[in-house]
Design an enzyme around this catalytic site. Structure first.
Site, mmCIF file in Angstrom:
data_model
loop_
_atom_site.group_PDB
_atom_site.id
_atom_site.type_symbol
_atom_site.label_atom_id
_atom_site.label_comp_id
_atom_site.label_asym_id
_atom_site.label_seq_id
_atom_site.Cartn_x
_atom_site.Cartn_y
_atom_site.Cartn_z
ATOM 1 N N ASP A 16 42.914 -69.452 110.287
ATOM 2 C CA ASP A 16 41.841 -69.211 109.321
ATOM 3 C C ASP A 16 42.264 -68.020 108.468
ATOM 4 O OD1 ASP A 16 39.554 -68.370 107.996
ATOM 5 O OD2 ASP A 16 38.239 -68.677 109.714
ATOM 6 N N ILE A 17 42.345 -68.212 107.182
ATOM 7 C CA ILE A 17 42.879 -67.157 106.309
ATOM 8 C C ILE A 17 41.968 -65.923 106.286
ATOM 9 C CG2 ILE A 17 41.866 -67.910 104.104
ATOM 10 C CD1 ILE A 17 44.857 -67.377 103.033
ATOM 11 N N ASN A 30 37.921 -71.225 91.854
ATOM 12 C CA ASN A 30 37.778 -72.083 90.669
ATOM 13 C C ASN A 30 37.608 -71.182 89.456
ATOM 14 O OD1 ASN A 30 34.849 -71.609 90.170
ATOM 15 N ND2 ASN A 30 34.670 -72.580 92.171
ATOM 16 N N ASP A 40 37.405 -70.770 99.549
ATOM 17 C CA ASP A 40 36.636 -69.893 98.664
ATOM 18 C C ASP A 40 35.307 -69.496 99.330
ATOM 19 O OD1 ASP A 40 36.032 -68.561 96.354
ATOM 20 O OD2 ASP A 40 35.627 -70.339 95.141
ATOM 21 N N SER A 127 44.888 -76.048 96.251
ATOM 22 C CA SER A 127 44.634 -77.343 95.574
ATOM 23 C C SER A 127 44.659 -78.583 96.463
ATOM 24 C CB SER A 127 45.616 -77.586 94.398
ATOM 25 O OG SER A 127 45.232 -76.868 93.257
ATOM 26 N N GLY A 129 42.771 -79.314 99.069
ATOM 27 C CA GLY A 129 41.495 -79.687 99.677
ATOM 28 C C GLY A 129 40.643 -80.421 98.650
ATOM 29 N N TYR A 131 40.485 -80.178 95.583
ATOM 30 C CA TYR A 131 41.176 -80.523 94.335
ATOM 31 C C TYR A 131 42.169 -81.680 94.475
ATOM 32 C CZ TYR A 131 39.088 -76.688 91.639
ATOM 33 O OH TYR A 131 38.209 -75.870 90.957
HETATM 34 N N1 AR6 Z 1 41.529 -70.796 106.103
HETATM 35 C C1 AR6 Z 1 42.629 -71.442 105.695
HETATM 36 N N2 AR6 Z 1 42.600 -72.631 105.056
HETATM 37 C C2 AR6 Z 1 41.387 -73.178 104.826
HETATM 38 C C3 AR6 Z 1 40.166 -72.548 105.200
HETATM 39 C C4 AR6 Z 1 40.277 -71.301 105.883
HETATM 40 N N3 AR6 Z 1 39.202 -70.622 106.280
HETATM 41 N N4 AR6 Z 1 39.139 -73.346 104.810
HETATM 42 C C5 AR6 Z 1 39.687 -74.438 104.220
HETATM 43 N N5 AR6 Z 1 41.043 -74.348 104.218
HETATM 44 P P1 AR6 Z 1 40.032 -75.978 99.279
HETATM 45 P P2 AR6 Z 1 41.254 -76.395 96.634
HETATM 46 C C6 AR6 Z 1 42.053 -75.271 103.685
HETATM 47 O O1 AR6 Z 1 39.151 -77.149 99.078
HETATM 48 O O2 AR6 Z 1 41.731 -77.739 96.990
HETATM 49 C C7 AR6 Z 1 36.370 -74.632 96.339
HETATM 50 O O3 AR6 Z 1 35.074 -75.133 96.280
HETATM 51 C C8 AR6 Z 1 41.633 -76.682 103.402
HETATM 52 O O4 AR6 Z 1 41.651 -77.441 104.596
HETATM 53 O O5 AR6 Z 1 39.451 -74.743 99.846
HETATM 54 O O6 AR6 Z 1 42.178 -75.463 95.896
HETATM 55 C C9 AR6 Z 1 36.716 -73.743 95.150
HETATM 56 O O7 AR6 Z 1 35.604 -73.014 94.687
HETATM 57 C C10 AR6 Z 1 42.728 -77.129 102.430
HETATM 58 O O8 AR6 Z 1 43.897 -77.488 103.139
HETATM 59 O O9 AR6 Z 1 40.739 -75.519 97.880
HETATM 60 C C11 AR6 Z 1 37.196 -74.734 94.139
HETATM 61 O O10 AR6 Z 1 36.126 -75.297 93.407
HETATM 62 C C12 AR6 Z 1 43.040 -75.867 101.646
HETATM 63 O O11 AR6 Z 1 42.454 -74.804 102.403
HETATM 64 C C13 AR6 Z 1 37.867 -75.790 94.962
HETATM 65 O O12 AR6 Z 1 37.273 -75.728 96.259
HETATM 66 C C14 AR6 Z 1 42.507 -75.848 100.241
HETATM 67 O O13 AR6 Z 1 41.242 -76.482 100.192
HETATM 68 C C15 AR6 Z 1 39.341 -75.521 95.121
HETATM 69 O O14 AR6 Z 1 39.944 -76.590 95.780
#
Ligand code: AR6
Length: 182
Positions: A16-17, A30, A40, A127, A129, A131
């Site tokens: 978990d980051i 975003n 985020d 990107s 998740g 995105y």
């Molecule tokens: N620690 C590490 N990785 C994580 C965590 C965490 N706590 N939570 C999720 N991930 P995403 P995106 C992973 O959707 O695709 C937001 O609503 C997740 O499983 O967080 O860049 C923003 O506001 C995935 O592998 O980011 C934007 O609107 C990765 O992090 C949008 O999502 C990225 O998933 C950005 O989308």
């Protein structure tokens, strides 16, 4: 997995980051900078309202954060002292400069960390998740951008924190392939 790229420690872990103790963590934000789901949401929840307040100030000064760019705030209640907020591209088939924009998101985050004199930082998989960026392709861009940056600059550590074991495996396999290509 842990290795060295020149003098920088490169670490790939599952986790978990928000719990990382690197000096900075990178947020997959975003363009509004006002929070969202995924990483985020987790960062804003764990870091507290200070981060949002700082994001609002940045917005008041420069407007939204364009895709591929990065801004920095403090880490609020997090262990990390700073949060670098970057915006990855929304995947829409690969013909809308998504590769370049994802590369820019990593590169601009690294440049900001360098300019601030930050010693260590953690990246999520930007990107891939909400995105929808295909993860293997994203991992290739993430790792090659970091590797190239580290040819000219040394951090103590650059860490990738993958949320699932499956994602960690993808990053590790891509890393092995990349190394063997050199
Ligand atoms: N620690 C590490 N990785 C994580 C965590 C965490 N706590 N939570 C999720 N991930 P995403 P995106 C992973 O959707 O695709 C937001 O609503 C997740 O499983 O967080 O860049 C923003 O506001 C995935 O592998 O980011 C934007 O609107 C990765 O992090 C949008 O999502 C990225 O998933 C950005 O989308």
């Amino acid at each position: 997995m842990q290795t060295r790229v020149n003098k920088t420690r490169l670490t790939l872990i599952q986790g978990d980051i928000t719990e990382q103790e690197t000096e900075a963590i990178v947020n997959a934000a975003n363009t509004t900078l006002l929070g969202g789901g995924g990483v985020d949401g987790a960062i804003h929840r764990a870091g507290g309202l200070t981060i949002l307040e700082e994001c609002k100030k940045i917005r008041a000064k420069q407007g939204e954060c364009p895709t591929g760019e990065a801004v920095i705030t403090t880490g609020g209640n997090l262990k990390a002292k700073y949060v670098i907020h970057t915006v990855g591209p929304v995947w829409s088939g690969g013909k809308r400069k998504e590769d370049t924009l994802l590369h820019n998101a990593y590169k601009n985050s690294l440049s900001l960390a360098k300019d601030k004199g930050i010693g260590s930082l953690s990246f999520p998989s930007i990107s891939t998740g909400a995105y929808g960026f295909p993860i293997e392709r994203a991992a290739e861009i993430a790792l090659s951008t970091v590797r190239n940056f580290l040819k000219g600059y040394t951090f103590e550590e650059v860490r990738f924190v993958l949320f699932s074991e499956k994602d960690l495996n993808v990053y590790e396999e891509v890393w092995e392939k990349t190394v063997n290509r050199v």
